[in-house]
Scaffold this active site. Sequence first.
Site, PDB file in Angstrom:
ATOM      1  N   GLU A 169      83.712 121.072  61.313  1.00  0.00           N
ATOM      2  CA  GLU A 169      84.231 122.329  60.725  1.00  0.00           C
ATOM      3  C   GLU A 169      83.989 122.341  59.211  1.00  0.00           C
ATOM      4  O   GLU A 169      84.911 122.459  58.412  1.00  0.00           O
ATOM      5  CB  GLU A 169      85.709 122.490  61.044  1.00  0.00           C
ATOM      6  CG  GLU A 169      85.972 122.649  62.522  1.00  0.00           C
ATOM      7  CD  GLU A 169      87.370 123.147  62.828  1.00  0.00           C
ATOM      8  OE1 GLU A 169      88.277 122.934  62.009  1.00  0.00           O
ATOM      9  OE2 GLU A 169      87.562 123.750  63.897  1.00  0.00           O
ATOM     10  N   GLU A 218      84.811 122.378  70.614  1.00  0.00           N
ATOM     11  CA  GLU A 218      86.272 122.503  70.604  1.00  0.00           C
ATOM     12  C   GLU A 218      86.678 123.871  71.153  1.00  0.00           C
ATOM     13  O   GLU A 218      86.103 124.886  70.741  1.00  0.00           O
ATOM     14  CB  GLU A 218      86.861 122.397  69.186  1.00  0.00           C
ATOM     15  CG  GLU A 218      86.887 121.003  68.624  1.00  0.00           C
ATOM     16  CD  GLU A 218      87.509 120.937  67.247  1.00  0.00           C
ATOM     17  OE1 GLU A 218      88.410 121.752  66.947  1.00  0.00           O
ATOM     18  OE2 GLU A 218      87.065 120.083  66.446  1.00  0.00           O
TER      19      GLU A 218
HETATM   20  C1  BGP Z   1      90.284 121.925  64.372  1.00  0.00           C
HETATM   21  C2  BGP Z   1      89.978 120.451  64.210  1.00  0.00           C
HETATM   22  C3  BGP Z   1      90.506 119.553  65.249  1.00  0.00           C
HETATM   23  C4  BGP Z   1      91.767 120.048  65.958  1.00  0.00           C
HETATM   24  C5  BGP Z   1      91.790 121.553  66.143  1.00  0.00           C
HETATM   25  C6  BGP Z   1      93.117 122.044  66.678  1.00  0.00           C
HETATM   26  O1  BGP Z   1      90.401 122.417  63.095  1.00  0.00           O
HETATM   27  O2  BGP Z   1      88.568 120.252  64.160  1.00  0.00           O
HETATM   28  O3  BGP Z   1      90.698 118.304  64.608  1.00  0.00           O
HETATM   29  O4  BGP Z   1      92.887 119.560  65.349  1.00  0.00           O
HETATM   30  O5  BGP Z   1      91.498 122.221  64.965  1.00  0.00           O
HETATM   31  O6  BGP Z   1      93.965 122.292  65.588  1.00  0.00           O
HETATM   32  P1  BGP Z   1      95.445 121.753  65.601  1.00  0.00           P
HETATM   33  O7  BGP Z   1      95.340 120.311  65.983  1.00  0.00           O
HETATM   34  O8  BGP Z   1      95.943 121.973  64.250  1.00  0.00           O
HETATM   35  O9  BGP Z   1      96.169 122.557  66.653  1.00  0.00           O
END
Ligand code: BGP
Length: 477
Positions: free
Chosen positions: A182, A376
């Site tokens: 990201e 993701e």
């Molecule tokens: C993205 C990241 C992940 C993961 C995901 C979900 O930004 O790449 O690391 O964490 O978000 O977000 P969160 O864990 O804050 O719900």
Amino acid sequence: MKNYIFPENFLWGGAIAANQTEGAYLEDGKGLTLVDLLPTGQKRWEIMMGKLDSLEPKEGEFYPSHEAIDFYHRYKEDVALFAEMGFKSLRVSISWSRIFPNGDDETPNEAGLKFYDQLFDELLKFGIEPVVTIAHFDVPVNLIKTYGSWRNRKLVKFFENYATTILERYKDKVKYWMTFNEINMLLHLPFVGAGLVFKEGDNELQIKYQAAHYQLVASALAVKACHKIIPEAKIGCMLAAGSTYPYTCHPDDVFDGMEKDRESFFFIDVQSRGAYPGYAKRFLKENNISINMEKADEELLKSHTVDYIGFSYYASRSTSTDPEVLKNQTSGNIFGSVENPYLEKSEWGWTIDPKGFRITANQLYDRYQKPLFVVENGLGAVDEMSENREIHDDYRIEYLRKHVAEMGEAMEDGVEILGYTSWGPIDIVSASTGEMKKRYGYIYVDKDNEGKGSLNRTKKKSFYWYKKVIESNGEQI
Ligand code: BGP
């Protein structure tokens, strides 16, 4: 529900990150990484925005990443569960500070290298392809302390050395790589994305875009090294994606939506097309941002572009330029400016928009004409365990089913997608909140927000649903 045909070699799986799963935060020579300084609650947000007064963990404070879900010691059990679901791939990140504890060490930490050798061997034993993120929000703290992290061009060399070391070490085991997780998050969470710490009077925008330039150069060097060391491998970029919808068809709103998308596309335009686009040059000029760009940088960016576009999709975004609309906003999302009144939201206020997934995939494919990789996607939710220790996460199955269907639609639109590694196939520490309560997994982990629990793993209802999806190669969703 309609049946979708996925390619025979479609890489179904899950995605995790070292700092949110491994724990063992100082074990076997590992150095402190930036996420080891993130507590939970409001302080976490302030630090993620680059406002912190110390680069040491505070006595008595709870830091979720220090133990996380102890994947470092339990990975064999977890990989066996992923294999039981039939995973074809597992996206993991390598912790930079396990390999170079201080980031600028002369030689790598053999115990760290050995851990990932064992992890990849375990995955390959079950026919699971490792998909490796080189940098996932975990700059070694010493690089922040000594060099100011990505403010400093020296990070490019340190990153190139780290990337080359792991590419060499795992060239016979890993065929899928990606550079910065990201990468566009640097603009929104500068400490997490690039280890940036701001002090009074800093020109934050200038610092962020200079750091972005150094990361883009470093990414190109990693692409160059990967193509040289593992010619048959594929290396990608990784974008926090989600198309931006204009709140109305007023041209100002439509233009604002395009601008918001371009704020993120800028990173991928450089990594995939190999040059700064005109709109970015205009933005930098109009904001008096001067990038320290060396001649060799332009040649490097042009010659070493990525093989695929990796991206995360959680939700679409919405934006408005109308002060009246903006005035009534309770909360937008980190990228857009307004809530979408037509869509539901998760318990953490994240919009739920399956069709947005198809829109985003088409937009990215139209723009880059390179294979995509969904690395993701998932629903963070509160899971309750029943008396007989079952977790009926039908809401998660519903979210995932709808998103997999829209991914199928995108593929029927002609979008080429390499695989789908849903986020958090096992409950792990939330990046934004540090909570365990925000659960994404097909596997429940007994640990609460205060770090209490047995860490025991329990299969949820979605475990069996996803097993069927993979078994049927996406036909039975
Ligand atoms: C993205 C990241 C992940 C993961 C995901 C979900 O930004 O790449 O690391 O964490 O978000 O977000 P969160 O864990 O804050 O719900």
